[in-house]
Design a protein around this motif. Structure first.
Motif: not given
Ligand SMILES: C[S@@+](CC[C@H](N)C(=O)[O-])C[C@H]1O[C@@H](n2cnc3c(N)ncnc32)[C@H](O)[C@@H]1O
Length: 341
Positions: A135, A144, A148, A152, A177-179, A183, A200-201, A226-228, A243-245
């Motif tokens: 990503l 992606f 998503q 979602s 990691g809100g994509g 949500f 999110d990134l 940001a990096d979570a 969610s899915y993080l």
């Molecule tokens: C499968 S997606 C889910 C997105 C959203 N939460 C949803 O449920 O629709 C996983 C998300 O986690 C984010 N993610 C993964 N590792 C991350 C990190 N280290 N820092 C920030 N975001 C991260 C990805 O960029 C992606 O948007």
């Protein structure tokens, strides 16, 4: 829970697993050609479909046979039509459309990534050196995240409905990691006083801005690139959503994320986790087990978990678990928990 504990006895059952990827690719190819949308206006002959897709007759005919054999299309003397499932879920722009999610995220990203599964299992390599690696490219992040969002939205509405009473009166939500922000959008639509931050990134929050603005929520949803795991999170949150993080990060990173969630929540704040979840014995459900497995191709340190194991992990970080239960049947669970007061 939809536990899959049946062990196989028949060779044809093995074949269904071994050849399953060919059917997957037939679906993705049809989506790339937008065949289901083209058939939405009515039955069409092979010649008509050749004309609008520009695929040679011999090749398109072979794909049409495969799609019919898979039950996606129906064929009679007048040509091909969408079967019921294709008509409902694979037509572009349909209210319940899921085709873009399959085409973009599953077909274009996860399908090729899985060729790295052996190296992922051996710990000698990964598809993109974590999901974050994939990503970091703006094009891949858009592919992606658009996918998503399509995948979602339904779950986001279902979760907003389920946790509604617990979120009533909350002022600040941090969606880590809100994509695309699916949500956050669903929760802000349900709670008029709520303000959200989608963390999110960088390349992903660019895309989230598009969905936020289209939903008319630019004034209530902030974006934080940001990096979570490595970067600080904004403090004094009433609700943190993951969610899915947790399924996407490494085992040790799960603890980093949960500790950050506890520290950024106001005392007694609400943590909501939505993710893939195995049943308590780990024998299924199949879809959840396979979703965890595909992450091994991206990141050698990911782990699979049940909702019960996740609840234990939350308790280990001082949370009081309020509720847990299946959200997407056979695939995900949602847990809610209170931070220490
Ligand atoms: C499968 S997606 C889910 C997105 C959203 N939460 C949803 O449920 O629709 C996983 C998300 O986690 C984010 N993610 C993964 N590792 C991350 C990190 N280290 N820092 C920030 N975001 C991260 C990805 O960029 C992606 O948007």
């Amino acid at each position: 829970m939809h536990a899959t504990t049946t062990t196989l006895t028949e060779r044809r059952e093995l074949s269904a697993i071994a050849y399953g990827f060919i059917g997957s690719k037939a679906l993705f190819a049809a989506l790339e050609l937008d065949l289901f949308t083209r058939l939405d206006s009515g039955r069409a002959t092979t010649e008509q479909l050749c004309a609008c897709t520009s695929v040679a007759r011999n090749r398109l005919q072979t794909l049409l046979h495969a799609l019919t054999a898979l039950g996606l299309l129906d064929h009679d003397g007048a040509g091909y039509a969408n079967g019921p499932a294709a008509a409902r879920w694979l037509v572009r722009g349909a209210p319940s459309g899921f085709g873009e999610y399959f085409r973009l995220q599953i077909g274009r990203q996860i399908y090729p990534a899985l060729t790295h599964l052996d190296a992922g299992l051996a710990g000698t390599g990964a598809a993109f050196d974590t999901l974050a690696g994939l990503l970091s490219s703006p094009e891949e992040a858009a592919t992606f995240t658009d996918a998503q969002h399509a995948g979602s939205l339904g779950a986001a509405r279902a979760l907003a409905e389920r946790i509604g009473p617990a979120v009533d009166g909350a002022g600040r939500l941090l969606d880590v990691g809100g994509g695309s922000g699916a949500f956050s959008i669903a929760l802000c639509e349900r709670h008029p006083a709520l303000r959200a931050t989608v963390l999110d990134l960088p390349a992903v929050v660019e895309v989230a801005g598009r969905y936020r603005d289209a939903a008319g929520l630019s004034a209530r949803i902030d974006l934080l690139a940001a990096d979570a795991v490595r970067d600080p999170w904004p403090a004094d949150q009433d609700v943190v959503l993951l969610s899915y993080l947790l399924s996407a990060v490494g085992d040790a990173e799960i603890d980093v994320v949960l500790a950050k969630a506890r520290d950024c929540l106001a005392p007694g704040g609400l943590l909501v986790v939505h993710d893939f979840a195995l049943d308590d014995h780990g024998a299924g459900p199949t879809a959840a087990a396979l979703w965890f497995l595909q992450y091994v191709a991206y990141h050698p340190d990911t782990v699979s978990f049940s909702a019960g194991a996740l609840a234990e992990r939350l308790r280990g970080h001082g949370f009081t678990v309020l509720a847990r239960g299946e959200l997407i049947p056979g695939i995900t669970a949602a847990l809610s928990a209170r931070s220490p007061s």
